[in-house]
Design a protein around this motif. Structure first.
Motif, PDB file in Angstrom:
ATOM      1  N   TYR A 108       0.859  -1.021   0.062  1.00 28.80           N
ATOM      2  CA  TYR A 108       0.100  -0.133  -0.013  1.00 28.80           C
ATOM      3  C   TYR A 108       0.975   1.236  -0.135  1.00 28.80           C
ATOM      4  CZ  TYR A 108      -3.889  -3.179   0.888  1.00 28.80           C
ATOM      5  OH  TYR A 108      -4.741  -4.060   0.712  1.00 28.80           O
ATOM      6  N   ILE A 109       1.840   1.202   0.575  1.00 26.48           N
ATOM      7  CA  ILE A 109       2.835   2.174   0.826  1.00 26.48           C
ATOM      8  C   ILE A 109       3.503   2.631  -0.420  1.00 26.48           C
ATOM      9  CG2 ILE A 109       5.036   3.094   1.975  1.00 26.48           C
ATOM     10  CD1 ILE A 109       3.726   1.993   4.658  1.00 26.48           C
ATOM     11  N   GLU A 110       3.897   1.678  -1.117  1.00 30.11           N
ATOM     12  CA  GLU A 110       4.448   1.638  -2.551  1.00 30.11           C
ATOM     13  C   GLU A 110       3.778   2.501  -3.337  1.00 30.11           C
ATOM     14  OE1 GLU A 110       5.830  -2.336  -3.098  1.00 30.11           O
ATOM     15  OE2 GLU A 110       7.917  -1.696  -2.597  1.00 30.11           O
ATOM     16  N   LYS A 111       2.362   2.430  -3.237  1.00 33.35           N
ATOM     17  CA  LYS A 111       1.447   3.302  -4.128  1.00 33.35           C
ATOM     18  C   LYS A 111       1.499   4.661  -3.968  1.00 33.35           C
ATOM     19  CE  LYS A 111      -2.114  -0.714  -4.854  1.00 33.35           C
ATOM     20  NZ  LYS A 111      -2.819  -1.033  -3.896  1.00 33.35           N
ATOM     21  N   LYS A 112       2.028   5.114  -2.660  1.00 29.73           N
ATOM     22  CA  LYS A 112       2.249   6.606  -2.424  1.00 29.73           C
ATOM     23  C   LYS A 112       3.721   6.816  -1.713  1.00 29.73           C
ATOM     24  CE  LYS A 112      -2.589   7.174  -1.408  1.00 29.73           C
ATOM     25  NZ  LYS A 112      -3.803   7.543  -0.509  1.00 29.73           N
ATOM     26  N   PRO A 113       4.701   6.520  -2.786  1.00 31.82           N
ATOM     27  CA  PRO A 113       6.247   6.433  -2.338  1.00 31.82           C
ATOM     28  C   PRO A 113       6.561   7.752  -1.570  1.00 31.82           C
ATOM     29  CG  PRO A 113       5.703   6.652  -4.731  1.00 31.82           C
ATOM     30  CD  PRO A 113       4.502   6.351  -4.141  1.00 31.82           C
ATOM     31  N   LEU A 114       5.897   8.820  -1.784  1.00 26.38           N
ATOM     32  CA  LEU A 114       6.210  10.330  -1.379  1.00 26.38           C
ATOM     33  C   LEU A 114       6.247  10.076   0.112  1.00 26.38           C
ATOM     34  CD1 LEU A 114       7.188  12.954  -2.453  1.00 26.38           C
ATOM     35  CD2 LEU A 114       5.086  13.582  -2.832  1.00 26.38           C
ATOM     36  N   THR A 115       5.308   9.556   0.639  1.00 29.29           N
ATOM     37  CA  THR A 115       4.906   9.325   2.231  1.00 29.29           C
ATOM     38  C   THR A 115       6.293   8.708   2.758  1.00 29.29           C
ATOM     39  OG1 THR A 115       2.748   8.339   1.493  1.00 29.29           O
ATOM     40  CG2 THR A 115       3.215   8.223   3.777  1.00 29.29           C
ATOM     41  N   VAL A 116       6.841   7.657   2.344  1.00 28.68           N
ATOM     42  CA  VAL A 116       8.045   7.310   2.901  1.00 28.68           C
ATOM     43  C   VAL A 116       9.241   8.159   2.565  1.00 28.68           C
ATOM     44  CG1 VAL A 116       9.940   5.478   2.634  1.00 28.68           C
ATOM     45  CG2 VAL A 116       7.161   4.924   3.115  1.00 28.68           C
ATOM     46  N   GLU A 117       9.230   8.619   1.309  1.00 27.59           N
ATOM     47  CA  GLU A 117      10.500   9.548   0.737  1.00 27.59           C
ATOM     48  C   GLU A 117      10.621  10.634   1.914  1.00 27.59           C
ATOM     49  OE1 GLU A 117      12.657   8.828  -1.231  1.00 27.59           O
ATOM     50  OE2 GLU A 117      13.733  10.924  -0.914  1.00 27.59           O
ATOM     51  N   LEU A 118       9.554  11.349   2.042  1.00 30.98           N
ATOM     52  CA  LEU A 118       9.677  12.834   2.798  1.00 30.98           C
ATOM     53  C   LEU A 118       9.894  12.446   4.251  1.00 30.98           C
ATOM     54  CD1 LEU A 118       6.599  15.023   1.240  1.00 30.98           C
ATOM     55  CD2 LEU A 118       8.773  14.808   0.678  1.00 30.98           C
ATOM     56  N   ALA A 119       9.496  11.132   4.741  1.00 34.50           N
ATOM     57  CA  ALA A 119       9.793  10.933   6.177  1.00 34.50           C
ATOM     58  C   ALA A 119      11.403  10.593   6.371  1.00 34.50           C
ATOM     59  CB  ALA A 119       8.991   9.698   6.665  1.00 34.50           C
ATOM     60  N   LYS A 120      11.908   9.828   5.292  1.00 38.60           N
ATOM     61  CA  LYS A 120      13.521   9.566   5.084  1.00 38.60           C
ATOM     62  C   LYS A 120      14.101  10.973   5.133  1.00 38.60           C
ATOM     63  CE  LYS A 120      13.401   5.509   2.510  1.00 38.60           C
ATOM     64  NZ  LYS A 120      13.513   4.862   1.060  1.00 38.60           N
ATOM     65  N   ARG A 121      13.591  12.180   4.230  1.00 38.52           N
ATOM     66  CA  ARG A 121      14.246  13.039   4.237  1.00 38.52           C
ATOM     67  C   ARG A 121      14.276  14.072   5.477  1.00 38.52           C
ATOM     68  NH1 ARG A 121      12.067  15.216  -1.528  1.00 38.52           N
ATOM     69  NH2 ARG A 121      12.478  17.378  -0.636  1.00 38.52           N
ATOM     70  N   SER A 122      13.221  14.030   6.294  1.00 36.99           N
ATOM     71  CA  SER A 122      12.852  14.622   7.439  1.00 36.99           C
ATOM     72  C   SER A 122      13.931  13.990   8.629  1.00 36.99           C
ATOM     73  CB  SER A 122      11.390  14.612   8.029  1.00 36.99           C
ATOM     74  OG  SER A 122      10.671  14.749   7.099  1.00 36.99           O
ATOM     75  N   ILE A 123      14.108  12.972   8.322  1.00 33.71           N
ATOM     76  CA  ILE A 123      15.033  12.332   9.594  1.00 33.71           C
ATOM     77  C   ILE A 123      16.284  12.814   9.091  1.00 33.71           C
ATOM     78  CG2 ILE A 123      15.941  10.138  10.367  1.00 33.71           C
ATOM     79  CD1 ILE A 123      13.096   8.776   9.709  1.00 33.71           C
ATOM     80  N   GLU A 124      16.703  12.567   7.716  1.00 32.30           N
ATOM     81  CA  GLU A 124      18.162  13.050   7.403  1.00 32.30           C
ATOM     82  C   GLU A 124      18.304  14.712   7.862  1.00 32.30           C
ATOM     83  OE1 GLU A 124      18.818  10.066   3.758  1.00 32.30           O
ATOM     84  OE2 GLU A 124      18.042  12.127   3.368  1.00 32.30           O
ATOM     85  N   LYS A 125      17.413  15.233   7.510  1.00 35.73           N
ATOM     86  CA  LYS A 125      17.114  16.942   7.810  1.00 35.73           C
ATOM     87  C   LYS A 125      17.782  17.138   9.457  1.00 35.73           C
ATOM     88  CE  LYS A 125      15.392  20.322   5.848  1.00 35.73           C
ATOM     89  NZ  LYS A 125      16.226  21.193   5.020  1.00 35.73           N
ATOM     90  N   ALA A 126      16.927  16.275  10.223  1.00 37.29           N
ATOM     91  CA  ALA A 126      17.275  16.279  11.567  1.00 37.29           C
ATOM     92  C   ALA A 126      18.525  15.819  11.960  1.00 37.29           C
ATOM     93  CB  ALA A 126      16.330  15.501  12.532  1.00 37.29           C
ATOM     94  N   GLY A 127      19.411  15.628  10.921  1.00 36.82           N
ATOM     95  CA  GLY A 127      20.873  15.135  11.139  1.00 36.82           C
ATOM     96  C   GLY A 127      21.210  13.776  11.554  1.00 36.82           C
TER      97      GLY A 127
END
Ligand SMILES: [Zn+2]
Length: 420
Positions: free
Chosen positions: A337-356
């Motif tokens: 299900y999540i693969e149908k909305k990949p941005l959901t995970v992509e933005l979570a990954k980027r937020s974790i990276e932005k927090a260092g």
């Protein structure tokens, strides 16, 4: 957007103060109750959160009859059209360890030596319990006094969400779209989410209920429950030759045909299993309950086919024996299900990276409320809280995790404002 040092400090102070307050409220859920919430004291924490959400200027705040707390944070000006997101955390703590009268202790400037507990002199927390501890030397670590769990699962998640809400209400430069908050009862006993009002949640949500700092989870087991009934024939054992069909004896033979290597005690990481959890009966009739788990649906289907083939073999081998099998699908691997909305995970990954932080992606060897929501059309990955050794008297969390998870939520909401 980068979070200023002043805001980071605010997040740490606010989340820590809330966390210490929330863990002292007793909210253990009760497996033996079939009502929601299973325990009344979950309502106490919910009620308190309702009051605090009002102070933070959220809207549409309700606590419903099941103990769910819902609230809505309107978007920043000019971001009304942004994709709404939901943030969820659960109110209850695991019934496996006492959660009453939790006395949180902050171990300042952790030096790597074993952590000791006031209420249990034998108990220690060391690198052996959690290898991650080595990376936390120099940080402040929160534990219980050793007589209860800590309750970071999931009061850390609640504190981190509340702190993010506080920051959004205080600092105008933290831009965000529409945000839906939902605190849920009875996650630990697996039935709470059945009563969620899906109309109060957007199509993209995140649970804040994961473990170590940086973790992101969006894959879980495909889960089945099998109930297998053996119907035999009871006869006086003295006159049973060629007549008795001993259901319980046959059932134990039947389950011994399952591969031992595919059991919970012999599997890890991505390996699936059969787990016979309950068997009850007599020679006349015996019922067994078993769970079947794998990350791949087809592997579970093969396991179920094998059980069906055993049924045929056994019914031929023991004329008169009847075996009834009922397979129930409990939840699906949310990945598809999540693969149908990949941005959901992509933005979570980027937020974790932005927090260092380093992003750590783990498949969950179990289910989450997010897994159940995902299969109902609400895509819901799980973000870390920073707590570890959940459901244990050794449960702990570094205070830094409270700040970092709140940062991730703020970055996440901001990243969504930048999507078309
Ligand atoms: Zn949890």
């Amino acid at each position: 957007m980068e979070l200023a040092k002043e805001i980071q400090e605010f997040l740490l102070d606010d989340a820590l103060e809330r966390f210490i307050r929330y863990v002292k409220i007793w909210t253990t859920s009760d497996q033996s109750k079939e009502i929601t919430p299973s325990t009344k004291n979950q309502l106490d924490l919910g009620k308190q959160l309702v009051g605090e959400l009002k102070e933070l200027n959220l809207e549409n705040i309700v606590q419903d009859e099941y103990g769910f707390v819902y609230a809505y944070l309107p978007p920043s000006k000019d971001f009304e059209k942004v994709q709404p997101i939901g943030l969820l955390a659960h109110l209850d703590t695991s019934p496996s360890v006492s959660g009453k009268d939790v006395k949180p202790v902050i171990h300042k400037n952790y030096d790597g030596e074993p952590i000791k507990y006031a209420q249990d002199k034998e108990l220690t927390l060391t690198f052996h319990d959690s290898p991650n501890l080595e990376g936390y030397i120099g940080l402040d670590i929160i534990t219980s006094e050793g007589d209860t769990l800590l309750g970071a699962d999931d009061k850390a998640g609640i504190a981190e969400i509340m702190t993010a809400c506080n920051a959004w209400s205080k600092f105008n430069n933290l831009k965000h779209g529409p945000i839906y908050i939902c605190f849920t009862p009875d996650e630990e006993i697996g039935i709470g989410i059945d009563k969620v009002d899906k109309n109060k949640l957007p199509e993209i949500c995140y649970t804040v209920d994961g473990g170590e700092i940086g973790q992101l989870e969006y894959e879980c087991f495909d889960a089945w429950l099998a109930q297998i009934k053996f119907k035999g024939l009871s006869i006086h054992p003295g006159h049973a030759k060629n007549k008795m069909i001993n259901a319980i004896q046959i059932a134990s033979r039947f389950f011994s045909e399952l591969p031992e290597a595919e059991s919970p005690e012999h599997t890890e990481e991505r390996e699936g299993y059969y787990h016979l959890g309950e068997m009850e009966g007599k020679s006349e009739e015996t019922t067994a309950r078993m769970i079947i788990r794998d990350f791949v649906l087809e592997n579970n289907q093969k396991r179920m086919d094998y059980i069906k083939s055993l049924k045929q073999t056994y019914e031929l081998r023991y004329p008169g024996l009847k075996i009834e099998i009922d397979f129930k699908h409990q939840y699906l691997n949310m990945l598809e299900y999540i693969e149908k909305k990949p941005l959901t995970v992509e933005l979570a990954k980027r937020s974790i990276e932005k927090a260092g932080l380093e992003v750590k992606i783990n498949p969950i060897r179990g289910g989450t409320d997010g897994a159940r929501l995902s299969t109902q059309g609400i895509v819901t990955p799980n973000i870390f809280t920073g707590g570890q050794l959940f459901h244990s008297r050794k449960e702990f969390i570094p205070t830094l995790a409270l700040q970092k998870a709140a940062e991730v939520l703020i970055y996440l909401a901001h990243l969504w404002t930048q999507q078309k």
